[in-house]
Write a protein that holds these residues in place. Structure first.
Motif, PDB file in Angstrom:
ATOM      1  N   ASP A 223      42.488  34.857  64.989  1.00 15.46           N
ATOM      2  CA  ASP A 223      41.204  34.668  64.507  1.00 15.46           C
ATOM      3  C   ASP A 223      41.049  34.700  63.051  1.00 15.46           C
ATOM      4  O   ASP A 223      41.718  35.369  62.411  1.00 15.46           O
ATOM      5  N   GLU A 224      40.008  34.268  62.477  1.00 16.07           N
ATOM      6  CA  GLU A 224      39.677  34.319  60.902  1.00 16.07           C
ATOM      7  C   GLU A 224      38.398  34.838  60.703  1.00 16.07           C
ATOM      8  O   GLU A 224      37.447  34.754  61.420  1.00 16.07           O
ATOM      9  N   ALA A 225      38.539  35.429  59.581  1.00 13.22           N
ATOM     10  CA  ALA A 225      37.178  36.174  59.276  1.00 13.22           C
ATOM     11  C   ALA A 225      37.391  36.608  57.544  1.00 13.22           C
ATOM     12  O   ALA A 225      38.191  36.608  57.091  1.00 13.22           O
ATOM     13  N   SER A 226      36.135  36.169  56.880  1.00 10.97           N
ATOM     14  CA  SER A 226      36.062  36.585  55.620  1.00 10.97           C
ATOM     15  C   SER A 226      35.334  38.125  55.404  1.00 10.97           C
ATOM     16  O   SER A 226      34.765  38.557  56.034  1.00 10.97           O
ATOM     17  N   LEU A 227      36.113  38.780  54.424  1.00  8.06           N
ATOM     18  CA  LEU A 227      35.850  40.384  54.182  1.00  8.06           C
ATOM     19  C   LEU A 227      35.192  40.363  52.884  1.00  8.06           C
ATOM     20  O   LEU A 227      35.923  39.811  51.878  1.00  8.06           O
ATOM     21  N   SER A 228      34.511  41.605  52.723  1.00  7.81           N
ATOM     22  CA  SER A 228      33.822  41.812  51.453  1.00  7.81           C
ATOM     23  C   SER A 228      34.056  43.398  51.154  1.00  7.81           C
ATOM     24  O   SER A 228      34.123  44.030  52.306  1.00  7.81           O
ATOM     25  N   LEU A 229      33.859  43.916  50.083  1.00  9.05           N
ATOM     26  CA  LEU A 229      33.880  45.105  49.797  1.00  9.05           C
ATOM     27  C   LEU A 229      32.885  45.416  48.529  1.00  9.05           C
ATOM     28  O   LEU A 229      32.978  44.915  47.481  1.00  9.05           O
ATOM     29  N   PHE A 230      31.990  46.435  48.644  1.00  7.13           N
ATOM     30  CA  PHE A 230      30.932  46.448  47.661  1.00  7.13           C
ATOM     31  C   PHE A 230      30.124  45.264  47.338  1.00  7.13           C
ATOM     32  O   PHE A 230      29.732  45.172  46.256  1.00  7.13           O
ATOM     33  N   GLY A 231      29.931  44.415  48.157  1.00  9.51           N
ATOM     34  CA  GLY A 231      29.232  43.244  48.227  1.00  9.51           C
ATOM     35  C   GLY A 231      29.689  42.122  47.480  1.00  9.51           C
ATOM     36  O   GLY A 231      29.254  41.072  47.339  1.00  9.51           O
ATOM     37  N   THR A 232      31.028  42.310  47.380  1.00  7.78           N
ATOM     38  CA  THR A 232      31.973  41.089  46.621  1.00  7.78           C
ATOM     39  C   THR A 232      32.824  40.720  47.625  1.00  7.78           C
ATOM     40  O   THR A 232      33.836  41.500  48.289  1.00  7.78           O
ATOM     41  N   PRO A 233      33.239  39.344  48.242  1.00  6.92           N
ATOM     42  CA  PRO A 233      34.185  38.734  48.816  1.00  6.92           C
ATOM     43  C   PRO A 233      35.460  39.349  48.360  1.00  6.92           C
ATOM     44  O   PRO A 233      35.834  38.915  47.154  1.00  6.92           O
ATOM     45  N   VAL A 234      36.241  39.801  49.156  1.00  9.78           N
ATOM     46  CA  VAL A 234      37.754  40.008  48.438  1.00  9.78           C
ATOM     47  C   VAL A 234      38.823  39.328  49.308  1.00  9.78           C
ATOM     48  O   VAL A 234      39.935  39.614  48.890  1.00  9.78           O
ATOM     49  N   GLY A 235      38.549  38.770  50.595  1.00 12.00           N
ATOM     50  CA  GLY A 235      39.775  38.210  51.070  1.00 12.00           C
ATOM     51  C   GLY A 235      39.287  37.433  52.187  1.00 12.00           C
ATOM     52  O   GLY A 235      38.155  37.654  52.934  1.00 12.00           O
ATOM     53  N   THR A 236      40.344  36.889  52.965  1.00  8.10           N
ATOM     54  CA  THR A 236      40.149  36.001  54.286  1.00  8.10           C
ATOM     55  C   THR A 236      41.204  36.659  55.105  1.00  8.10           C
ATOM     56  O   THR A 236      42.524  36.514  54.820  1.00  8.10           O
ATOM     57  N   ALA A 237      40.846  37.211  56.379  1.00  9.44           N
ATOM     58  CA  ALA A 237      41.675  37.567  57.328  1.00  9.44           C
ATOM     59  C   ALA A 237      42.095  36.531  58.446  1.00  9.44           C
ATOM     60  O   ALA A 237      41.041  35.953  58.900  1.00  9.44           O
ATOM     61  N   THR A 238      43.324  36.191  58.684  1.00 13.04           N
ATOM     62  CA  THR A 238      43.754  35.443  59.741  1.00 13.04           C
ATOM     63  C   THR A 238      44.574  36.156  60.843  1.00 13.04           C
ATOM     64  O   THR A 238      45.694  36.650  60.331  1.00 13.04           O
ATOM     65  N   GLY A 239      44.055  36.700  61.866  1.00 14.09           N
ATOM     66  CA  GLY A 239      44.609  37.654  62.652  1.00 14.09           C
ATOM     67  C   GLY A 239      44.553  38.989  61.795  1.00 14.09           C
ATOM     68  O   GLY A 239      43.592  39.405  61.414  1.00 14.09           O
ATOM     69  N   ARG A 240      45.826  39.500  61.715  1.00 12.61           N
ATOM     70  CA  ARG A 240      45.893  40.913  60.996  1.00 12.61           C
ATOM     71  C   ARG A 240      45.878  40.873  59.639  1.00 12.61           C
ATOM     72  O   ARG A 240      45.627  41.878  58.807  1.00 12.61           O
ATOM     73  N   THR A 241      46.612  39.697  59.124  1.00 10.65           N
ATOM     74  CA  THR A 241      46.875  39.541  57.796  1.00 10.65           C
ATOM     75  C   THR A 241      45.961  39.196  56.898  1.00 10.65           C
ATOM     76  O   THR A 241      44.914  38.231  57.187  1.00 10.65           O
ATOM     77  N   VAL A 242      45.536  39.804  55.673  1.00 12.12           N
ATOM     78  CA  VAL A 242      44.490  39.385  54.693  1.00 12.12           C
ATOM     79  C   VAL A 242      45.135  38.851  53.506  1.00 12.12           C
ATOM     80  O   VAL A 242      45.941  39.531  53.105  1.00 12.12           O
ATOM     81  N   THR A 243      44.690  37.898  53.183  1.00 11.70           N
ATOM     82  CA  THR A 243      44.972  36.975  51.945  1.00 11.70           C
ATOM     83  C   THR A 243      43.935  37.587  50.792  1.00 11.70           C
ATOM     84  O   THR A 243      42.886  37.288  50.908  1.00 11.70           O
ATOM     85  N   TRP A 244      44.164  38.175  50.001  1.00 15.78           N
ATOM     86  CA  TRP A 244      43.167  38.728  48.741  1.00 15.78           C
ATOM     87  C   TRP A 244      42.565  37.491  47.831  1.00 15.78           C
ATOM     88  O   TRP A 244      43.373  36.476  47.573  1.00 15.78           O
ATOM     89  N   ASP A 245      41.371  37.477  47.869  1.00 19.33           N
ATOM     90  CA  ASP A 245      40.759  36.648  46.878  1.00 19.33           C
ATOM     91  C   ASP A 245      41.374  37.079  45.197  1.00 19.33           C
ATOM     92  O   ASP A 245      41.802  38.081  44.984  1.00 19.33           O
ATOM     93  N   ASP A 246      40.871  36.047  44.195  1.00 19.62           N
ATOM     94  CA  ASP A 246      40.937  36.421  42.932  1.00 19.62           C
ATOM     95  C   ASP A 246      39.817  37.581  42.505  1.00 19.62           C
ATOM     96  O   ASP A 246      38.506  37.078  42.140  1.00 19.62           O
ATOM     97  N   VAL A 247      40.126  38.962  42.583  1.00 23.32           N
ATOM     98  CA  VAL A 247      39.205  39.925  42.218  1.00 23.32           C
ATOM     99  C   VAL A 247      39.968  40.920  41.389  1.00 23.32           C
ATOM    100  O   VAL A 247      41.244  41.014  41.561  1.00 23.32           O
TER     101      VAL A 247
END
Length: 304
Positions: A223-247
């Motif tokens: 599955d895929e999901a967008s993740l954020s931290l402290f209100g800022t998008p930080v990465g995209t999860a594909t299954g268990r692995t997350v690719t970090w955004d430019d943060v």
């Protein structure tokens, strides 16, 4: 440890498709991480770093020692000159154990929990990284010595997400890090990790290692999901692995290398701020209160 095989539908034969490190083994360690490393096996969660209570490495598997090797480390002022590899035949797969000066030799038989040797401070990991036992698994027919080629690794331990507003007190420091006292552990003895805004338990070096992970999914999840931290998008999860955004991570408005995230059962759980004063980043004093934030940037600091 258990092995899942494919190709027949009942798991009785076929090639190994996944290794699961069982709860009774993982719970011998105070902390673990699947993604918090630049080492190739961690790129997709095919390795795990286990942090014991002492500097003696306990065997995470049972079996026969096939070989031990000593290799040259990258030259680091804080590290030893050599690292080590221990290969253990478990019967189904071969375990690769790194960062342990072997007190065992080829032909020895070990049980889970037996001492393998003392952990070494390896030049293969950052100055802010504590000594640990690295474990991954290979099919016996695969190349047992090369850095890549390990099997997908599942961890049979639930990890609860813990929310945090970014404010904490510094309780320990080193030349390149500060340990924080928040978020607090709601139930010491069980494993928790820092939660994303969506309530996902996070793992990895944010954003200093290219990717991270979420500890509430299996290696086979897609599955895929967008993740954020402290209100800022930080990465995209594909299954268990997350690719970090430019943060970038900042502490009191000053940019640092990042946050070191992991699963912990310690009462003093708290993320580790990675900050390198030699690179112009801030240093911290024990007892000071700090505020951590995340923002989008064009120039993320990647170390591996």
């Amino acid at each position: 440890m258990s092995v899942t095989r494919g190709g027949d539908g009942d798991g009785s034969c076929g090639e190994v498709v996944q290794v699961t490190l069982l709860r009774a083994v993982v719970e011998r360690y105070r902390r673990f991480s699947v993604y918090n490393s630049p080492y190739p096996a961690h790129d997709r969660g095919h390795g795990i770093d286990l942090y014991p209570e002492t500097n003696v490495a306990a065997a995470p598997v049972a079996g026969e020692v096939l070989d031990t090797r000593t290799v040259q480390c990258p030259d680091r002022s804080y590290a030893v000159d050599h690292d080590h590899l221990i290969l253990i035949d478990t019967g189904d797969v071969v375990a690769r154990v790194l960062h342990v000066d072997p007190a065992v030799a080829a032909g020895d038989h070990v049980a889970v929990g037996d001492p393998l040797g003392g952990m070494v401070r390896s030049g293969f990991f950052g100055q802010w990284v504590d000594n640990h036992v690295h474990v991954e698994f290979r099919d016996p027919t695969a190349n047992l010595y090369r850095a890549s080629g390990s099997l997908p690794l599942a961890v049979d331990v639930p990890v609860a997400p813990v929310t945090w507003n970014g404010t904490a007190r510094v309780v320990d420091t080193g030349e390149t890090y500060a340990v924080l006292d928040a978020p607090s552990h709601p139930d010491p003895g069980t494993y928790v990790s820092l939660a994303s805004d969506e309530g996902v338990p996070l793992d990895g070096g944010l954003p200093h290692y290219t990717g991270g992970g979420r500890l509430d999914r299996t290696p086979t999840a897609s599955d895929e999901a967008s993740l954020s931290l402290f209100g800022t998008p930080v990465g995209t999860a594909t299954g268990r692995t997350v690719t970090w955004d430019d943060v970038a991570v900042s502490v009191d408005g000053k940019r640092v290398t990042g946050l070191s995230l992991f699963a912990s059962r310690e009462a003093g759980f708290g993320p580790k701020v990675v900050s390198r004063p030699a690179a112009g980043e801030p240093s911290f004093e024990i007892g000071e209160t700090v505020s951590v934030s995340v923002e989008r940037v064009d120039d993320p600091r990647r170390l591996g």
